[in-house]
Design a protein around this motif. Structure first.
Motif, mmCIF file in Angstrom:
data_model
loop_
_atom_site.group_PDB
_atom_site.id
_atom_site.type_symbol
_atom_site.label_atom_id
_atom_site.label_comp_id
_atom_site.label_asym_id
_atom_site.label_seq_id
_atom_site.Cartn_x
_atom_site.Cartn_y
_atom_site.Cartn_z
ATOM 1 N N ALA A 1 0.837 -1.203 0.000
ATOM 2 C CA ALA A 1 0.000 0.000 0.000
ATOM 3 C C ALA A 1 0.871 1.253 0.000
ATOM 4 O O ALA A 1 0.576 2.239 -0.688
ATOM 5 C CB ALA A 1 -0.930 -0.013 1.205
ATOM 6 N N ALA A 2 1.961 1.221 0.759
ATOM 7 C CA ALA A 2 2.861 2.381 0.805
ATOM 8 C C ALA A 2 3.566 2.568 -0.533
ATOM 9 O O ALA A 2 3.790 3.706 -0.980
ATOM 10 C CB ALA A 2 3.884 2.194 1.923
ATOM 11 N N TYR A 3 3.903 1.470 -1.202
ATOM 12 C CA TYR A 3 4.528 1.549 -2.525
ATOM 13 C C TYR A 3 3.563 2.181 -3.532
ATOM 14 O O TYR A 3 3.939 3.067 -4.314
ATOM 15 C CB TYR A 3 4.934 0.150 -2.976
ATOM 16 N N LEU A 4 2.313 1.754 -3.517
ATOM 17 C CA LEU A 4 1.326 2.297 -4.459
ATOM 18 C C LEU A 4 0.983 3.750 -4.157
ATOM 19 O O LEU A 4 0.459 4.453 -5.016
ATOM 20 C CB LEU A 4 0.058 1.430 -4.434
ATOM 21 N N ALA A 5 1.264 4.192 -2.918
ATOM 22 C CA ALA A 5 1.006 5.588 -2.553
ATOM 23 C C ALA A 5 2.066 6.527 -3.122
ATOM 24 O O ALA A 5 1.861 7.745 -3.157
ATOM 25 C CB ALA A 5 0.935 5.738 -1.041
ATOM 26 N N ILE A 6 3.205 5.988 -3.545
ATOM 27 C CA ILE A 6 4.207 6.830 -4.215
ATOM 28 C C ILE A 6 3.653 7.212 -5.585
ATOM 29 O O ILE A 6 3.134 6.348 -6.305
ATOM 30 C CB ILE A 6 5.531 6.062 -4.405
ATOM 31 N N PRO A 7 3.707 8.471 -5.979
ATOM 32 C CA PRO A 7 3.252 8.820 -7.336
ATOM 33 C C PRO A 7 3.931 7.915 -8.362
ATOM 34 O O PRO A 7 5.135 7.675 -8.291
ATOM 35 C CB PRO A 7 3.686 10.280 -7.484
ATOM 36 N N GLN B 1 7.212 8.673 -9.788
ATOM 37 C CA GLN B 1 8.381 8.717 -8.909
ATOM 38 C C GLN B 1 8.834 7.346 -8.423
ATOM 39 O O GLN B 1 9.877 7.244 -7.769
ATOM 40 C CB GLN B 1 8.064 9.606 -7.696
ATOM 41 N N ARG B 2 8.080 6.294 -8.714
ATOM 42 C CA ARG B 2 8.433 4.978 -8.171
ATOM 43 C C ARG B 2 9.785 4.497 -8.677
ATOM 44 O O ARG B 2 10.529 3.838 -7.948
ATOM 45 C CB ARG B 2 7.336 3.961 -8.519
ATOM 46 N N MET C 1 19.367 3.614 -10.667
ATOM 47 C CA MET C 1 18.851 3.794 -12.014
ATOM 48 C C MET C 1 19.173 2.623 -12.940
ATOM 49 O O MET C 1 18.804 2.631 -14.103
ATOM 50 C CB MET C 1 19.381 5.102 -12.613
ATOM 51 N N ASP C 2 19.869 1.618 -12.408
ATOM 52 C CA ASP C 2 20.044 0.382 -13.173
ATOM 53 C C ASP C 2 18.857 -0.546 -12.948
ATOM 54 O O ASP C 2 18.282 -1.088 -13.887
ATOM 55 C CB ASP C 2 21.349 -0.315 -12.781
ATOM 56 N N GLN C 3 18.502 -0.713 -11.690
ATOM 57 C CA GLN C 3 17.402 -1.609 -11.331
ATOM 58 C C GLN C 3 16.056 -0.908 -11.324
ATOM 59 O O GLN C 3 15.019 -1.556 -11.392
ATOM 60 C CB GLN C 3 17.659 -2.203 -9.926
ATOM 61 N N HIS C 4 16.069 0.437 -11.210
ATOM 62 C CA HIS C 4 14.831 1.208 -11.018
ATOM 63 C C HIS C 4 14.095 0.662 -9.790
ATOM 64 O O HIS C 4 14.724 0.418 -8.772
ATOM 65 C CB HIS C 4 13.977 1.197 -12.283
ATOM 66 N N ASP C 5 12.797 0.451 -9.881
ATOM 67 C CA ASP C 5 12.054 -0.027 -8.699
ATOM 68 C C ASP C 5 11.693 -1.502 -8.798
ATOM 69 O O ASP C 5 10.862 -1.978 -8.034
ATOM 70 C CB ASP C 5 10.780 0.805 -8.505
#
Length: 349
Positions: free
Chosen positions: A128-134, A137-138, A145-149
């Motif tokens: 839920a906290a992950y989905l709350a990130i715009p 911006q995830r 920046m290699d793996q991103h999220d």
């Protein structure tokens, strides 16, 4: 600057849709105010984004301009963020300006909880906290920046979600196992030194009689809370203010009997002001506010409960007393803050 105090702020690009689309800078302040061709609270800003006044997704064929630079028509626009993303990013900006955890910080804290106790309940909270990130911006949440999220996404979804394989999940666990205390890629120690309470706007209401629970309506100068001034009882602070501005006893009596503050103002406008009124009228208003909150402790409590928030007073008839979208002097709001400070002083000795 607000009453001599510097409120931190920052800016970002957006379009204002006023007929055509106009490229502009949104200015975002730590107290939650946003300047989008007028200073508004965050809640009002969200409404302006939802209504399309503040826009990030202009359609094909739309006309646009940048003041003093160029104008153009969109052919194949590609928006990088959505309206929801913009609202979420501005909310995060306000948190960061105040040194509070933003949505990414809250997500990473929830991940820590899950990694320490790997229950499905904790995973659900982390998801839920992950989905709350715009969404925009995830990809920056891990600062990688290699793996991103991807490791974060795999961890919060889990191997039983159908979209994450057991191998991908194990790779995510291994990724997070490499994090050391205080060394998470997404950490950012740079924080603002002060916290600014969200600004509160006191909108115009038309209340004819006292209410049991008026809330912030009770802070308006036209709220029906009778007070005494010069031996006369007036229906509200505004009535008393306008009556004290004139010398004619008959006009004063008519103002005291006026059915609304609008009518009271009109009566005062039709007669001469007392000598020196412009030099003392702010002090007179301050005294009337003290009298109001001394007489009505329940209203004083509502005022004190606003904490140290900037009080923005809406007054469509006066740029002196009202905020006028950031261009007014907001003296009514400033005097309410003064009355609040005095109530706090009395409370704490």
């Amino acid at each position: 600057m607000a009453d001599g105090v510097r409120v931190p702020g920052t800016w970002r690009h957006a379009f204002i849709r006023n007929g055509d689309y106009h490229l502009t800078d949104l200015v975002v302040y730590a107290d939650g105010l946003v300047d989008c061709w007028g200073l508004v609270t965050f809640e009002e800003f969200e409404e302006k984004v939802r209504s399309g006044w503040v826009a990030v997704e202009p359609p094909a064929g739309a006309r646009a301009s940048a003041y003093g630079m160029a104008s153009w028509r969109f052919a194949e626009p590609r928006a990088w963020i959505s309206a929801d993303d913009l609202i979420g990013e501005v909310r995060d900006t306000i948190d960061r300006l105040n040194g509070r955890p933003d949505s990414t910080d809250r997500c990473l804290a929830a991940v820590d909880v899950f990694l320490a106790d790997r229950t499905e309940e904790n995973r659900s909270a982390a998801r839920a906290a992950y989905l709350a990130i715009p969404e925009s911006q995830r990809m920056y949440a891990l600062g990688d920046m290699d793996q991103h999220d991807m490791p974060l996404h795999a961890l919060v979804e889990g191997p039983g979600s159908g979209e994450i394989t057991p191998e991908e999940y194990e790779e995510a666990l291994a990724y997070f196992d490499e994090w050391g205390p205080g060394e998470k890629p997404g950490d950012n120690p740079a924080r603002a030194p002060e916290s600014h309470a969200p600004a509160i706007q006191l909108d115009e209401w038309f209340v004819r009689k006292p209410e049991d629970a008026p809330g912030r309506k009770g802070l308006r100068n036209d709220y029906p809370a009778p007070i005494d001034a010069d031996g006369v009882t007036y229906p509200s602070v505004a009535h008393a203010y306008w009556a004290l501005s004139v010398t004619d006893p008959e006009v004063r009596a008519a103002i005291a009997a006026a059915s609304s503050t609008y009518a009271a103002r009109g009566l005062a406008a039709g007669t001469a002001r007392r000598e020196g009124w412009e030099q003392v009228h702010v002090a007179v208003m301050a005294g009337l506010l003290r009298a109001k909150y001394a007489r009505y402790p329940e209203l004083a409590e509502i005022l004190v409960d606003t904490g140290d928030a900037t009080l923005i007073y809406a007054d469509g008839s006066s740029r002196f007393w009202g905020n006028a979208g950031g261009s007014g002097r907001n003296w009514a709001g400033r005097l309410l803050e003064l009355a609040r400070a005095e109530l706090q002083m009395n409370r704490f000795g």
